[in-house]
Design a protein around this motif. Structure first.
Motif, PDB file in Angstrom:
ATOM      1  N   SER A  50      -9.609   0.717   4.915  1.00 29.82           N
ATOM      2  CA  SER A  50      -8.644  -0.267   5.343  1.00 29.82           C
ATOM      3  C   SER A  50      -7.696   0.472   6.039  1.00 29.82           C
ATOM      4  O   SER A  50      -7.570   1.569   6.181  1.00 29.82           O
ATOM      5  CB  SER A  50      -8.082  -1.065   4.105  1.00 29.82           C
ATOM      6  OG  SER A  50      -6.991  -1.826   4.427  1.00 29.82           O
ATOM      7  N   CYS A  51      -6.853  -0.455   7.117  1.00 36.31           N
ATOM      8  CA  CYS A  51      -5.890  -0.139   7.967  1.00 36.31           C
ATOM      9  C   CYS A  51      -4.668  -0.922   8.385  1.00 36.31           C
ATOM     10  O   CYS A  51      -5.018  -2.361   8.100  1.00 36.31           O
ATOM     11  CB  CYS A  51      -6.488   0.577   9.280  1.00 36.31           C
ATOM     12  SG  CYS A  51      -5.532   1.338  10.493  1.00 36.31           S
ATOM     13  N   VAL A  52      -3.727  -0.515   8.507  1.00 39.84           N
ATOM     14  CA  VAL A  52      -2.706  -1.482   8.741  1.00 39.84           C
ATOM     15  C   VAL A  52      -1.607  -0.945  10.162  1.00 39.84           C
ATOM     16  O   VAL A  52      -1.421   0.203  10.034  1.00 39.84           O
ATOM     17  CB  VAL A  52      -1.517  -1.938   7.650  1.00 39.84           C
ATOM     18  CG1 VAL A  52      -0.978  -0.674   7.012  1.00 39.84           C
ATOM     19  CG2 VAL A  52      -0.488  -2.650   8.123  1.00 39.84           C
ATOM     20  N   SER A  53      -1.539  -1.874  10.908  1.00 38.17           N
ATOM     21  CA  SER A  53      -0.747  -1.587  12.101  1.00 38.17           C
ATOM     22  C   SER A  53       0.988  -1.664  11.566  1.00 38.17           C
ATOM     23  O   SER A  53       1.090  -2.967  11.286  1.00 38.17           O
ATOM     24  CB  SER A  53      -0.982  -2.502  13.308  1.00 38.17           C
ATOM     25  OG  SER A  53       0.168  -2.270  14.209  1.00 38.17           O
ATOM     26  N   GLY A  55       1.583  -5.482  11.789  1.00 37.08           N
ATOM     27  CA  GLY A  55       1.457  -5.931  10.509  1.00 37.08           C
ATOM     28  C   GLY A  55      -0.071  -6.458  10.344  1.00 37.08           C
ATOM     29  O   GLY A  55      -0.516  -6.751   9.519  1.00 37.08           O
ATOM     30  N   THR A  56      -0.964  -6.269  11.361  1.00 40.96           N
ATOM     31  CA  THR A  56      -2.378  -6.533  11.453  1.00 40.96           C
ATOM     32  C   THR A  56      -2.981  -5.376  10.374  1.00 40.96           C
ATOM     33  O   THR A  56      -2.854  -4.185  10.432  1.00 40.96           O
ATOM     34  CB  THR A  56      -2.919  -6.218  12.775  1.00 40.96           C
ATOM     35  OG1 THR A  56      -2.391  -7.052  13.796  1.00 40.96           O
ATOM     36  CG2 THR A  56      -4.180  -6.641  12.638  1.00 40.96           C
ATOM     37  N   THR A  57      -3.961  -6.090   9.680  1.00 42.14           N
ATOM     38  CA  THR A  57      -4.508  -5.468   8.673  1.00 42.14           C
ATOM     39  C   THR A  57      -6.098  -5.586   9.042  1.00 42.14           C
ATOM     40  O   THR A  57      -6.738  -6.475   9.380  1.00 42.14           O
ATOM     41  CB  THR A  57      -4.340  -5.856   7.370  1.00 42.14           C
ATOM     42  OG1 THR A  57      -4.698  -7.280   7.342  1.00 42.14           O
ATOM     43  CG2 THR A  57      -2.806  -5.688   6.971  1.00 42.14           C
ATOM     44  N   TYR A  98     -10.034  -4.343   7.222  1.00 43.74           N
ATOM     45  CA  TYR A  98     -10.938  -4.134   5.806  1.00 43.74           C
ATOM     46  C   TYR A  98     -12.247  -3.659   6.380  1.00 43.74           C
ATOM     47  O   TYR A  98     -12.912  -4.530   7.159  1.00 43.74           O
ATOM     48  CB  TYR A  98     -10.836  -5.062   4.967  1.00 43.74           C
ATOM     49  CG  TYR A  98      -9.255  -5.236   4.370  1.00 43.74           C
ATOM     50  CD1 TYR A  98      -8.560  -6.163   4.898  1.00 43.74           C
ATOM     51  CD2 TYR A  98      -8.646  -4.285   3.377  1.00 43.74           C
ATOM     52  CE1 TYR A  98      -7.474  -6.582   4.323  1.00 43.74           C
ATOM     53  CE2 TYR A  98      -7.587  -4.720   2.769  1.00 43.74           C
ATOM     54  CZ  TYR A  98      -6.711  -5.597   3.358  1.00 43.74           C
ATOM     55  OH  TYR A  98      -5.527  -5.964   3.045  1.00 43.74           O
ATOM     56  N   SER A 142      -0.858  -2.655   2.035  1.00 43.91           N
ATOM     57  CA  SER A 142       0.380  -3.154   2.108  1.00 43.91           C
ATOM     58  C   SER A 142       1.257  -1.857   2.570  1.00 43.91           C
ATOM     59  O   SER A 142       1.093  -0.927   2.169  1.00 43.91           O
ATOM     60  CB  SER A 142       0.817  -3.864   0.757  1.00 43.91           C
ATOM     61  OG  SER A 142       1.007  -3.105  -0.235  1.00 43.91           O
ATOM     62  N   SER A 143       2.521  -2.280   3.147  1.00 40.64           N
ATOM     63  CA  SER A 143       3.517  -1.238   3.291  1.00 40.64           C
ATOM     64  C   SER A 143       4.734  -1.634   2.779  1.00 40.64           C
ATOM     65  O   SER A 143       5.258  -2.757   2.786  1.00 40.64           O
ATOM     66  CB  SER A 143       3.475  -1.023   4.883  1.00 40.64           C
ATOM     67  OG  SER A 143       4.171  -2.116   5.500  1.00 40.64           O
ATOM     68  N   VAL A 175       2.567   3.485   2.273  1.00 40.13           N
ATOM     69  CA  VAL A 175       1.475   2.312   2.492  1.00 40.13           C
ATOM     70  C   VAL A 175       0.672   2.295   1.007  1.00 40.13           C
ATOM     71  O   VAL A 175       0.542   3.630   0.413  1.00 40.13           O
ATOM     72  CB  VAL A 175       0.934   2.616   3.513  1.00 40.13           C
ATOM     73  CG1 VAL A 175      -0.630   1.798   3.310  1.00 40.13           C
ATOM     74  CG2 VAL A 175       1.339   2.325   4.801  1.00 40.13           C
ATOM     75  N   CYS A 228      -4.924   0.375  14.878  1.00 40.83           N
ATOM     76  CA  CYS A 228      -6.123   0.771  14.125  1.00 40.83           C
ATOM     77  C   CYS A 228      -7.399   0.527  14.872  1.00 40.83           C
ATOM     78  O   CYS A 228      -7.727  -0.506  15.532  1.00 40.83           O
ATOM     79  CB  CYS A 228      -6.294   0.075  12.917  1.00 40.83           C
ATOM     80  SG  CYS A 228      -5.014  -0.128  11.761  1.00 40.83           S
TER      81      CYS A 228
END
Length: 126
Positions: free
Chosen positions: A49-52, A56-58, A60, A71-72, A79, A104
């Protein structure tokens, strides 16, 4: 100096839950992307998983979508990875990683991360 410190790993039974934390320091948190990448013995590395943080883009992986939530908390430069319905195949060392470009990189095994933590072990028993 960029530092990423993971916590929250441990032993859990199949069907259980864990929450991993990644405390970040040494960089402007809001400008980065933060990812979770796992490595199981004998298996290829997998970007989970990754979040910018910037927008806020996630992201999976297919193997965890619907079970894991990233989440952050920008105030804490942290995070989280909430992992539900854990299965033995989720057993791995989970690494927190950061990318200075702020995005990401999909289609890679590590979301294009530049900086890495030391990892935390998650073991799921059947």
């Amino acid at each position: 100096e960029v530092q990423l410190v993971e916590s929250g790993g441990g032993l859990v039974q199949a069907g259980g839950s864990l929450r991993l934390s990644c405390a970040a320091s040494g960089f402007t948190f809001d400008d980065y992307a933060i990812g979770w990448i796992r490595q199981a013995p004998g298996k290829a590395r997998e970007g989970v998983s990754c979040v910018s943080i910037k927008d806020g883009t996630t992201y999976y992986s297919d193997s965890v979508r619907g079970r894991f939530t990233i989440s952050s908390d920008n105030a804490k430069n942290t995070v989280y990875l909430r992992m539900n319905s854990l299965q033995p195949e989720d057993t791995a060392v989970y690494y927190c990683a950061a990318a200075g470009v702020g995005s990401c990189e999909e289609g890679t095994d590590d979301y294009g991360m530049n900086y890495w933590g030391k990892g935390t072990l998650v073991t799921v028993s059947s």
